[in-house]
Design a protein around this motif. Structure first.
Motif, mmCIF file in Angstrom:
data_model
loop_
_atom_site.group_PDB
_atom_site.id
_atom_site.type_symbol
_atom_site.label_atom_id
_atom_site.label_comp_id
_atom_site.label_asym_id
_atom_site.label_seq_id
_atom_site.Cartn_x
_atom_site.Cartn_y
_atom_site.Cartn_z
ATOM 1 N N ALA A 120 0.677 -1.115 0.316
ATOM 2 C CA ALA A 120 0.220 -0.145 -0.587
ATOM 3 C C ALA A 120 1.123 0.736 0.409
ATOM 4 O O ALA A 120 0.966 1.901 -0.621
ATOM 5 N N PHE A 121 1.848 0.737 0.275
ATOM 6 C CA PHE A 121 3.256 2.526 0.775
ATOM 7 C C PHE A 121 4.300 1.957 -0.080
ATOM 8 O O PHE A 121 5.386 2.956 -0.033
ATOM 9 N N LEU A 122 4.447 1.826 -1.154
ATOM 10 C CA LEU A 122 5.920 1.003 -1.782
ATOM 11 C C LEU A 122 4.862 1.756 -3.209
ATOM 12 O O LEU A 122 3.896 1.762 -3.965
ATOM 13 N N THR A 123 6.314 2.296 -3.920
ATOM 14 C CA THR A 123 5.782 2.728 -5.185
ATOM 15 C C THR A 123 6.003 1.730 -6.200
ATOM 16 O O THR A 123 6.634 0.373 -5.859
ATOM 17 N N VAL A 124 5.785 1.913 -7.742
ATOM 18 C CA VAL A 124 5.848 0.823 -8.332
ATOM 19 C C VAL A 124 7.163 -0.435 -8.794
ATOM 20 O O VAL A 124 7.397 -0.737 -8.851
ATOM 21 N N ASP A 125 8.051 0.614 -9.144
ATOM 22 C CA ASP A 125 9.307 0.167 -9.352
ATOM 23 C C ASP A 125 10.312 -0.378 -8.251
ATOM 24 O O ASP A 125 10.754 -1.143 -7.530
ATOM 25 N N GLN A 126 9.449 0.196 -6.468
ATOM 26 C CA GLN A 126 10.393 -0.497 -5.132
ATOM 27 C C GLN A 126 9.305 -2.047 -5.111
ATOM 28 O O GLN A 126 9.290 -2.741 -4.676
ATOM 29 N N LEU A 127 7.967 -1.889 -6.038
ATOM 30 C CA LEU A 127 7.526 -3.389 -5.628
ATOM 31 C C LEU A 127 7.997 -4.579 -6.795
ATOM 32 O O LEU A 127 8.282 -5.788 -6.834
ATOM 33 N N ALA A 128 8.150 -3.421 -7.891
ATOM 34 C CA ALA A 128 8.879 -4.498 -9.237
ATOM 35 C C ALA A 128 10.379 -5.117 -8.300
ATOM 36 O O ALA A 128 10.862 -6.362 -8.936
ATOM 37 N N GLY A 129 11.050 -4.401 -7.977
ATOM 38 C CA GLY A 129 12.376 -4.896 -7.565
ATOM 39 C C GLY A 129 12.133 -5.817 -6.060
ATOM 40 O O GLY A 129 13.084 -6.855 -6.367
ATOM 41 N N LEU A 130 11.179 -5.472 -5.298
ATOM 42 C CA LEU A 130 11.061 -7.059 -4.530
ATOM 43 C C LEU A 130 10.409 -7.966 -4.887
ATOM 44 O O LEU A 130 10.946 -9.129 -4.318
ATOM 45 N N VAL A 131 9.348 -8.065 -5.555
ATOM 46 C CA VAL A 131 9.110 -9.219 -6.506
ATOM 47 C C VAL A 131 10.385 -10.095 -7.675
ATOM 48 O O VAL A 131 9.924 -11.518 -7.683
ATOM 49 N N GLY A 132 10.283 -9.027 -8.052
ATOM 50 C CA GLY A 132 11.545 -9.542 -9.595
ATOM 51 C C GLY A 132 10.999 -10.010 -10.515
ATOM 52 O O GLY A 132 11.121 -10.840 -11.150
ATOM 53 N N THR A 133 10.276 -8.373 -10.873
ATOM 54 C CA THR A 133 9.990 -8.325 -12.038
ATOM 55 C C THR A 133 10.040 -7.200 -12.384
ATOM 56 O O THR A 133 10.446 -5.824 -12.352
ATOM 57 N N SER A 134 9.186 -6.694 -13.967
ATOM 58 C CA SER A 134 9.348 -5.451 -14.357
ATOM 59 C C SER A 134 7.788 -4.044 -13.832
ATOM 60 O O SER A 134 6.951 -5.107 -13.908
ATOM 61 N N THR A 135 8.134 -2.935 -14.003
ATOM 62 C CA THR A 135 6.958 -2.052 -13.531
ATOM 63 C C THR A 135 6.265 -2.166 -15.132
ATOM 64 O O THR A 135 5.039 -2.294 -14.318
ATOM 65 N N THR A 136 6.503 -2.782 -15.920
ATOM 66 C CA THR A 136 5.540 -3.160 -17.254
ATOM 67 C C THR A 136 4.483 -4.493 -16.648
ATOM 68 O O THR A 136 3.393 -4.215 -16.884
ATOM 69 N N THR A 137 5.269 -5.365 -16.036
ATOM 70 C CA THR A 137 4.409 -6.854 -15.579
ATOM 71 C C THR A 137 3.651 -5.830 -14.719
ATOM 72 O O THR A 137 1.694 -6.502 -14.522
ATOM 73 N N ILE A 138 3.214 -4.815 -13.430
ATOM 74 C CA ILE A 138 2.677 -4.504 -12.361
ATOM 75 C C ILE A 138 1.589 -3.765 -13.389
ATOM 76 O O ILE A 138 0.389 -4.006 -12.414
ATOM 77 N N MET A 139 2.165 -2.700 -14.421
ATOM 78 C CA MET A 139 0.984 -2.115 -14.710
ATOM 79 C C MET A 139 0.093 -3.335 -15.562
ATOM 80 O O MET A 139 -1.071 -2.643 -15.394
ATOM 81 N N ARG A 140 0.075 -3.894 -16.535
ATOM 82 C CA ARG A 140 -0.235 -4.974 -16.985
ATOM 83 C C ARG A 140 -1.708 -5.233 -16.182
ATOM 84 O O ARG A 140 -2.476 -6.135 -16.211
#
Length: 284
Positions: free
Chosen positions: A34-54
């Motif tokens: 709830a308080f992570l940026t999309v870049d931070q979440l991508a880094g923690l999960v090990g994926t791309s910001t594009t995947t999160i946006m999709r």
């Protein structure tokens, strides 16, 4: 307000493997996300910001910001119970292993309760009570769950069989499966290949599949009609079956209480047999 966690669980089977990995992390760590940026979440999960946006687009959000806003609102509405739980556990001594172990299982059960909706449980009960034959399959740390569920369903319905996936020769069984049958699979990391093999082959026969597992990154997800995510963390190296056992105990209890037309006659007959053979120890 829409429930973003509920949206994730409802659409999980339609997501790509990489999107399911993100969804699994969000479901398990909603307050952090709830308080992570999309870049931070991508880094923690090990994926791309594009995947999160999709992923957020697939959930019918305009983007990550709208998704996160609704997640924050959801957590605000649920804040009081979380705050009470944290306060109760705050002063537990770190050195007391027994207390820490119990607290961990309480946390697992509470998180599992939050991840499984009443609607999902109702669908599970409907599948169980309407199926011709039920096959519970599990191995290793999931085996106690499969054994307990098999015993309970057999006592109530008389149509359940345990398949220990990495020991049983289940190939012949596959020939007799059909769309009236149900497989309930329990698996935690590291996932047993033989369970995945059994479930995938059973699915090809039109069997319905209920999966009890630790999250939506499990390889069983793509074969599952219904998923019951259960926290399996422990203080040591192993997967804990405790939260899953609570879910299974609910299923057994609910069938016994809510479907007396299916269970009462069988339970009465069973009690008569046990009484006649003097099965139970008598102190008198």
């Amino acid at each position: 307000m829409n429930d973003p966690i509920l949206r994730l669980t409802e659409k999980i089977s339609n997501l790509t493997a990489s999107q399911r990995k993100v969804a699994d992390y969000i479901i398990k760590n909603p307050m952090e996300v709830a308080f992570l940026t999309v870049d931070q979440l991508a880094g923690l999960v090990g994926t791309s910001t594009t995947t999160i946006m999709r992923l957020t687009f697939n959930l019918n959000y305009s983007g990550y910001s709208e998704f996160q806003k609704e997640l924050q609102e959801l957590l605000r509405n649920q804040a009081a119970p979380h705050t009470r739980l944290e306060a109760n556990l705050k002063d537990v001594p770190e050195s007391d292993l027994w207390i820490r172990c119990v607290d961990r299982q309480i946390s697992n059960i509470n998180k599992t309760k939050e991840m499984i909706s009443n609607d999902t449980l109702e669908k599970v009960l409907e599948l169980i009570t309407s199926s011709n034959r039920i096959y519970c399959t599990s191995a290793k740390s999931g085996l106690p769950v499969g054994q307990y569920l098999t015993f309970g369903l057999n006592r109530l319905l008389g149509n359940c069989e345990l398949i220990i996936a990495d020991q049983s020769d289940w190939v012949d069984l596959l020939l007799n499966l059909n769309s009236n049958d149900l497989v309930i699979a329990t698996s935690f990391p590291r996932y047993a290949r033989r369970i995945v093999d059994f479930v995938s082959q059973a699915k090809e026969s039109g069997v319905k599949v209920i999966t009890i597992t630790d999250g939506y990154s499990s390889p069983l997800i793509k074969y599952s009609d219904i998923v019951l995510p259960c926290n399996s963390g422990s203080l040591a190296f192993h997967n804990s079956p405790i939260a899953s056992m609570v879910v299974v105990d609910y299923l057994i209890s609910s069938i016994a209480i809510n479907y007396p037309d299916k269970t009462k006659v069988r339970l009465d007959k069973m009690n008569d047999v046990l009484t006649k053979i003097n099965y139970h120890y008598n102190n008198n």
